[in-house]
Design an enzyme around this catalytic site. Structure first.
Site, PDB file in Angstrom:
ATOM      1  N   LYS A 171      10.011   0.292 -13.901  1.00  0.00           N
ATOM      2  CA  LYS A 171       9.408   0.528 -15.068  1.00  0.00           C
ATOM      3  C   LYS A 171       9.513   1.691 -16.021  1.00  0.00           C
ATOM      4  O   LYS A 171       9.409   1.645 -17.215  1.00  0.00           O
ATOM      5  CB  LYS A 171       7.717   0.291 -14.747  1.00  0.00           C
ATOM      6  CG  LYS A 171       7.308  -1.122 -14.156  1.00  0.00           C
ATOM      7  CD  LYS A 171       5.921  -1.154 -13.822  1.00  0.00           C
ATOM      8  CE  LYS A 171       5.413  -2.462 -13.173  1.00  0.00           C
ATOM      9  NZ  LYS A 171       4.026  -2.568 -12.760  1.00  0.00           N
ATOM     10  N   TYR A 212      -2.578  -7.184  -3.136  1.00  0.00           N
ATOM     11  CA  TYR A 212      -3.350  -8.298  -2.651  1.00  0.00           C
ATOM     12  C   TYR A 212      -2.590  -9.203  -1.496  1.00  0.00           C
ATOM     13  O   TYR A 212      -1.153  -9.012  -1.392  1.00  0.00           O
ATOM     14  CB  TYR A 212      -3.489  -9.323  -3.578  1.00  0.00           C
ATOM     15  CG  TYR A 212      -2.065 -10.199  -4.222  1.00  0.00           C
ATOM     16  CD1 TYR A 212      -1.790 -11.119  -3.440  1.00  0.00           C
ATOM     17  CD2 TYR A 212      -1.320  -9.653  -5.247  1.00  0.00           C
ATOM     18  CE1 TYR A 212      -0.376 -12.012  -4.053  1.00  0.00           C
ATOM     19  CE2 TYR A 212      -0.050 -10.334  -5.370  1.00  0.00           C
ATOM     20  CZ  TYR A 212       0.218 -11.501  -5.086  1.00  0.00           C
ATOM     21  OH  TYR A 212       1.606 -12.056  -5.311  1.00  0.00           O
ATOM     22  N   GLY A 264       1.219   7.125  -8.791  1.00  0.00           N
ATOM     23  CA  GLY A 264       2.535   6.602  -8.896  1.00  0.00           C
ATOM     24  C   GLY A 264       2.279   5.549 -10.352  1.00  0.00           C
ATOM     25  O   GLY A 264       1.547   5.687 -11.005  1.00  0.00           O
TER      26      GLY A 264
END
Length: 290
Positions: free
Chosen positions: A65, A233, A140
């Protein structure tokens, strides 16, 4: 050449293609969406080649990213403030627009859960406070993606960041203070034992679940009214959510809703059509138990 793709490493277990297919089916769009495995040495080349050969949009996941942030010609305000990009759209003039939909996806899920009221306060069944205190565990990329939206959306909130490496928490706090946000601070993890804040929302933005651990925070910070959210999750409750429930939390959620929410906002950036989120969350949740 696929029109859309997600780039990451690892990528095999990514739900992005499945989510996109469900959105596209609802809207009536027929486009391909592929998973692209990359490494640091070839990410830039693969991404540029993808768009050169006809790609229209890309999702970017860990660990690229921040790389993607520097490869875009234009940036949305939320990508600029997060200093990371998880969605890229090729514009008609051929330039690349970078966006970060993690934060807006997170806020969308808080609203879906009815954790935000109509005035964008964290909903409380206890005595309301003047300032909404948020404890963000982790400093982060995941944390960076949601901080700007938390600061700009939740009314009178204050974010307190803790991280295993305190210097990282200091760095991210200083950045947001420098660009004008005064309602953010940090403290060393061990000092939480002396913390007197009553947190309305505790967010686990670490990778502790991957390492089969939980963040080392005092249990007294969790109350029956505290909203506890894990960006991770799993099939069952994450370790963090299990720990929160054990210590009395009545309101817990994992990151599946955020995953679908951020994907919906990516889809909207590409197609200018917003898909329905709940059926996709329900589908993925059911699939986890199959």
């Amino acid at each position: 050449m696929s029109s859309f793709a997600v780039f990451g490493n690892p990528i095999r277990h990514s739900k992005s293609a499945e989510i996109y297919a469900l959105f596209a089916h609802e809207i009536g769009i027929s486009k391909e969406y592929h998973l692209k495995l990359a490494v640091q040495d070839n990410f830039n080349y693969l991404l540029h080649n993808f768009f050169k050969l006809g790609g229209l949009g890309a999702n970017i996941t860990s660990p690229f990213k921040e790389n993607a942030y520097f490869l875009c010609n234009q940036l949305t305000e939320r990508a600029e403030q997060a200093r990371s990009v998880n969605t890229i759209k090729k514009l008609k003039n051929g330039t690349l627009l970078g966006d970060n939909t993690d934060g807006v996806g997170f806020i969308s899920d808080l609203k879906r859960l009815n954790w935000l009221d109509n005035n964008n306060h964290i909903a409380s069944h206890d005595k309301p406070t003047m300032v909404t205190s948020i404890l963000l565990i982790g400093a982060g990329g995941a944390a960076k993606g949601i901080i700007p939206m938390l600061l700009t959306t939740i009314t009178t909130c204050h974010i307190n960041i803790v991280n295993r490496t305190f210097s990282r928490a200091q760095e991210i706090t200083s950045y947001y203070q420098e660009i004008g946000y005064k309602n953010i601070s940090c403290l060393p993890l061990y000092k939480l034992r002396y913390d007197t804040n009553k947190y309305s929302l505790i967010i686990n933005a670490t990778t502790s679940n991957i390492h089969n651990t939980i963040p080392k925070i005092p249990s007294f910070l969790v109350t029956p009214d505290t909203k506890c959210y894990d960006l991770f999750y799993t099939k069952k409750d994450t370790l963090f959510i299990t720990w929160c429930k054990k210590n009395g939390a009545n309101y817990c959620a994992d990151g599946l809703g955020m995953l679908v929410g951020q994907a919906a906002h990516s889809f909207f950036l590409w197609h200018n059509l917003f898909p329905t989120i709940d059926p996709v969350i329900n589908h993925l949740r059911s699939a986890l138990y199959m």
